[in-house]
Design a protein around this motif. Structure first.
Motif, PDB file in Angstrom:
ATOM      1  N   GLU A 139     -15.282  16.432  -2.288  1.00  0.00           N
ATOM      2  CA  GLU A 139     -14.578  17.639  -2.753  1.00  0.00           C
ATOM      3  C   GLU A 139     -13.703  18.222  -1.647  1.00  0.00           C
ATOM      4  N   SER A 140     -14.220  18.218  -0.432  1.00  0.00           N
ATOM      5  CA  SER A 140     -13.461  18.727   0.725  1.00  0.00           C
ATOM      6  C   SER A 140     -13.641  17.756   1.892  1.00  0.00           C
ATOM      7  N   PRO A 141     -12.804  16.742   1.981  1.00  0.00           N
ATOM      8  CA  PRO A 141     -12.951  15.775   3.077  1.00  0.00           C
ATOM      9  C   PRO A 141     -12.702  16.441   4.427  1.00  0.00           C
ATOM     10  N   LEU A 142     -13.579  16.167   5.380  1.00  0.00           N
ATOM     11  CA  LEU A 142     -13.515  16.832   6.677  1.00  0.00           C
ATOM     12  C   LEU A 142     -13.077  15.901   7.791  1.00  0.00           C
ATOM     13  N   THR A 143     -13.388  14.615   7.680  1.00  0.00           N
ATOM     14  CA  THR A 143     -13.080  13.681   8.757  1.00  0.00           C
ATOM     15  C   THR A 143     -11.995  12.712   8.307  1.00  0.00           C
ATOM     16  N   GLU A 144     -11.458  11.994   9.283  1.00  0.00           N
ATOM     17  CA  GLU A 144     -10.456  10.978   8.980  1.00  0.00           C
ATOM     18  C   GLU A 144     -11.051   9.903   8.065  1.00  0.00           C
ATOM     19  N   SER A 145     -12.304   9.558   8.306  1.00  0.00           N
ATOM     20  CA  SER A 145     -12.939   8.524   7.490  1.00  0.00           C
ATOM     21  C   SER A 145     -13.071   8.981   6.038  1.00  0.00           C
ATOM     22  N   GLU A 146     -13.449  10.232   5.833  1.00  0.00           N
ATOM     23  CA  GLU A 146     -13.580  10.761   4.487  1.00  0.00           C
ATOM     24  C   GLU A 146     -12.217  10.839   3.793  1.00  0.00           C
ATOM     25  N   ILE A 147     -11.182  11.149   4.554  1.00  0.00           N
ATOM     26  CA  ILE A 147      -9.830  11.194   3.988  1.00  0.00           C
ATOM     27  C   ILE A 147      -9.401   9.800   3.547  1.00  0.00           C
ATOM     28  N   ARG A 148      -9.678   8.802   4.404  1.00  0.00           N
ATOM     29  CA  ARG A 148      -9.332   7.430   4.035  1.00  0.00           C
ATOM     30  C   ARG A 148     -10.117   7.005   2.783  1.00  0.00           C
ATOM     31  N   TYR A 149     -11.373   7.382   2.769  1.00  0.00           N
ATOM     32  CA  TYR A 149     -12.202   7.073   1.596  1.00  0.00           C
ATOM     33  C   TYR A 149     -11.598   7.689   0.333  1.00  0.00           C
ATOM     34  N   ASN A 150     -11.234   8.963   0.391  1.00  0.00           N
ATOM     35  CA  ASN A 150     -10.666   9.642  -0.773  1.00  0.00           C
ATOM     36  C   ASN A 150      -9.361   9.003  -1.233  1.00  0.00           C
ATOM     37  N   LEU A 151      -8.525   8.624  -0.271  1.00  0.00           N
ATOM     38  CA  LEU A 151      -7.252   7.994  -0.620  1.00  0.00           C
ATOM     39  C   LEU A 151      -7.476   6.664  -1.322  1.00  0.00           C
ATOM     40  N   SER A 152      -8.370   5.856  -0.768  1.00  0.00           N
ATOM     41  CA  SER A 152      -8.653   4.555  -1.372  1.00  0.00           C
ATOM     42  C   SER A 152      -9.336   4.724  -2.731  1.00  0.00           C
ATOM     43  N   HIS A 153     -10.240   5.692  -2.812  1.00  0.00           N
ATOM     44  CA  HIS A 153     -10.931   5.955  -4.074  1.00  0.00           C
ATOM     45  C   HIS A 153      -9.934   6.396  -5.145  1.00  0.00           C
ATOM     46  N   ASN A 154      -9.053   7.307  -4.786  1.00  0.00           N
ATOM     47  CA  ASN A 154      -8.089   7.827  -5.754  1.00  0.00           C
ATOM     48  C   ASN A 154      -7.180   6.727  -6.268  1.00  0.00           C
ATOM     49  N   THR A 155      -6.697   5.876  -5.357  1.00  0.00           N
ATOM     50  CA  THR A 155      -5.802   4.793  -5.755  1.00  0.00           C
ATOM     51  C   THR A 155      -6.521   3.770  -6.627  1.00  0.00           C
ATOM     52  N   THR A 156      -7.754   3.449  -6.268  1.00  0.00           N
ATOM     53  CA  THR A 156      -8.518   2.461  -7.033  1.00  0.00           C
ATOM     54  C   THR A 156      -8.938   3.013  -8.382  1.00  0.00           C
ATOM     55  N   TYR A 157      -9.365   4.273  -8.404  1.00  0.00           N
ATOM     56  CA  TYR A 157      -9.832   4.884  -9.649  1.00  0.00           C
ATOM     57  C   TYR A 157      -8.711   5.021 -10.680  1.00  0.00           C
ATOM     58  N   SER A 158      -7.482   5.074 -10.214  1.00  0.00           N
ATOM     59  CA  SER A 158      -6.354   5.243 -11.136  1.00  0.00           C
ATOM     60  C   SER A 158      -6.240   4.086 -12.132  1.00  0.00           C
ATOM     61  N   ALA A 159      -6.981   2.990 -11.908  1.00  0.00           N
ATOM     62  CA  ALA A 159      -6.941   1.866 -12.851  1.00  0.00           C
ATOM     63  C   ALA A 159      -7.393   2.294 -14.234  1.00  0.00           C
ATOM     64  N   VAL A 160      -8.448   3.109 -14.326  1.00  0.00           N
ATOM     65  CA  VAL A 160      -8.920   3.543 -15.639  1.00  0.00           C
ATOM     66  C   VAL A 160      -7.967   4.568 -16.248  1.00  0.00           C
ATOM     67  N   GLU A 161      -7.321   5.371 -15.420  1.00  0.00           N
ATOM     68  CA  GLU A 161      -6.336   6.326 -15.937  1.00  0.00           C
ATOM     69  C   GLU A 161      -5.130   5.592 -16.523  1.00  0.00           C
ATOM     70  N   ARG A 162      -4.693   4.547 -15.858  1.00  0.00           N
ATOM     71  CA  ARG A 162      -3.582   3.741 -16.400  1.00  0.00           C
ATOM     72  C   ARG A 162      -4.021   3.018 -17.675  1.00  0.00           C
ATOM     73  N   THR A 163      -5.282   2.585 -17.705  1.00  0.00           N
ATOM     74  CA  THR A 163      -5.790   1.915 -18.899  1.00  0.00           C
ATOM     75  C   THR A 163      -5.740   2.844 -20.101  1.00  0.00           C
ATOM     76  N   ILE A 164      -6.166   4.080 -19.932  1.00  0.00           N
ATOM     77  CA  ILE A 164      -6.165   5.058 -21.025  1.00  0.00           C
ATOM     78  C   ILE A 164      -4.738   5.356 -21.464  1.00  0.00           C
ATOM     79  N   GLU A 165      -3.824   5.519 -20.518  1.00  0.00           N
ATOM     80  CA  GLU A 165      -2.432   5.771 -20.875  1.00  0.00           C
ATOM     81  C   GLU A 165      -1.830   4.595 -21.638  1.00  0.00           C
ATOM     82  N   LEU A 166      -2.151   3.393 -21.192  1.00  0.00           N
ATOM     83  CA  LEU A 166      -1.637   2.204 -21.872  1.00  0.00           C
ATOM     84  C   LEU A 166      -2.214   2.085 -23.274  1.00  0.00           C
TER      85      LEU A 166
END
Length: 397
Positions: free
Chosen positions: A269-296
């Motif tokens: 919810e509130s990333p504090l470290t560089e590692s958590e930020i990288r995790y959130n970025l990768s998670h957000n990009t990867t998770y978007s697969a289901v969002e694109r699936t629903i839109e399609l």
């Protein structure tokens, strides 16, 4: 003599009368017309012959128009028809029975356009009542294919391919699927109207979808009313039970509407470290697969997201239509049949988590961050250049 004269006159008069009667042709008056069962049956037999409209034929449509109208190509349509034709062939002995391929084409047209039944029926060359019966037949026939086209794999090789597909997006490891929910607008039953009212104040069914990185649907739950929270849908689904039992080695990705579990990873919810930020970025990009699936899915089948109306069926039938559309979607994905994303889709409804994160889930997420997103093991620093840490924190706050 006096007495015989009148007698002779009478005889002559009688003979004359009889002569005149024989000369006159007697024609009796016509009998009045009476309506009887025989007369009615004769009139029925004499009624005009029915004129049937020209029914649609796939061979008479250009391939480009086939893709525009049905969101499938002719090969995919015929392959699907071969799988279900035994359930669509009419058993009536009457002439001019509706061919099974016409039933399928009309149903596909309805799914992809979201038009009124009368409009689709007219385009297919059948009546509205005939289309209504044909639609039910097509739905029942395609539902029999659900285990063939929608299944969460259990084979080790298939699971490894899914993990490789997700890791190729943004380096997130051991992902077996991305889970998300979407709302399909319906006309609710009057006795349960409030149950189907969602946060956006329209009536819907809350549909849970699990997809892979190629936008192929692995699991669908389409039986919960719109007021049901996303996490409640997941908790009552079969996929939740399978992961809780430890059937799989890996995890699902979920958004902020879910609590973190050992097999369900959500963003910080509130990333504090560089590692958590990288995790959130990768998670957000990867998770978007289901969002694109629903839109399609909604772009391919406008009956699921029609800005001009809703599905006018009872929730049980709507649930079946959603599952049928998911089956056909997977057929299109496997055959690489693309579709343009619609620009007028309803905005997604995002739920906030109503459960606390589990200690086991938090420990698992921290372990993933340390092993894969720390400074030593992180992917190239392109994410920090494209998304500065300050902006990333704003995104996930």
């Amino acid at each position: 003599m006096f007495l015989t004269v009148p007698y002779l006159l009478l005889r002559r008069m009688r003979a004359r009368r009889e002569q005149l009667v024989e000369q006159v042709r007697y024609e009796p008056p016509p009998r009045p017309y009476r309506v009887s069962s025989n007369n009615i049956s004769r009139r029925r037999r004499r009624r005009r012959r029915r004129i049937f409209p020209v029914r649609i034929s796939l061979s008479e449509i250009d391939e480009h128009d086939i893709k525009e109208r049905y969101r499938l190509n002719s090969d995919a349509i015929m392959s699907l028809y071969e799988l279900i034709k035994k359930d669509l062939i009419s058993t009536t002995k009457r002439s001019n029975a509706v061919p099974g391929i016409v039933k399928l084409l009309c149903a596909l047209h309805y799914f992809t356009s979201g038009s009124l039944q009368s409009t689709v029926a007219e385009a297919g060359g059948i009546t509205q009542s005939t289309f209504s019966r044909a639609l039910s037949e097509v739905i029942s026939a395609i539902l029999k294919l659900s285990d063939q086209f929608i299944r969460f794999p259990s084979d080790t090789t298939d699971l490894q391919l899914i993990k490789q597909g997700f890791q190729g997006i943004s380096g997130f490891p051991d992902v077996l699927g991305a889970v998300g929910c979407t709302h399909i607008a319906i006309s609710p039953p009057s006795e349960m109207e409030q149950m189907y009212r969602n946060k956006k104040h329209y009536h819907s069914i809350n549909v849970q979808i699990v997809s892979d990185s190629d936008m192929r649907i692995l699991d669908v739950v389409s039986t919960f009313p719109g007021s049901t929270h996303d996490s409640s849908v997941l908790k009552q689904s079969g996929i939740h039970e399978r992961f809780e039992k430890g059937e799989f080695s890996g995890w699902l990705l979920g958004d902020a509407g879910y609590s973190v579990k050992p097999w369900l990873l959500t963003p910080f919810e509130s990333p504090l470290t560089e590692s958590e930020i990288r995790y959130n970025l990768s998670h957000n990009t990867t998770y978007s697969a289901v969002e694109r699936t629903i839109e399609l899915l909604k772009s391919r089948f406008r009956c699921l997201d029609n800005p001009n109306g809703v599905l006018l069926y009872n929730p049980e039938k709507v649930s079946k239509i959603i599952l049928v559309c998911c089956i056909i979607h997977n057929i299109a994905v496997v055959r690489n049949i693309e579709v343009d994303l619609a620009q007028d889709l309803r905005p997604p409804i995002k739920d906030e988590s109503t459960e606390d994160d589990t200690m086991e889930g938090t420990a698992q997420r921290d372990k993933v961050v340390a092993e894969y997103f720390s400074g030593k093991t992180a992917a190239p620093g392109m994410y920090r250049e494209r998304f500065p840490p300050s902006s990333v924190k704003c995104v996930f706050l």
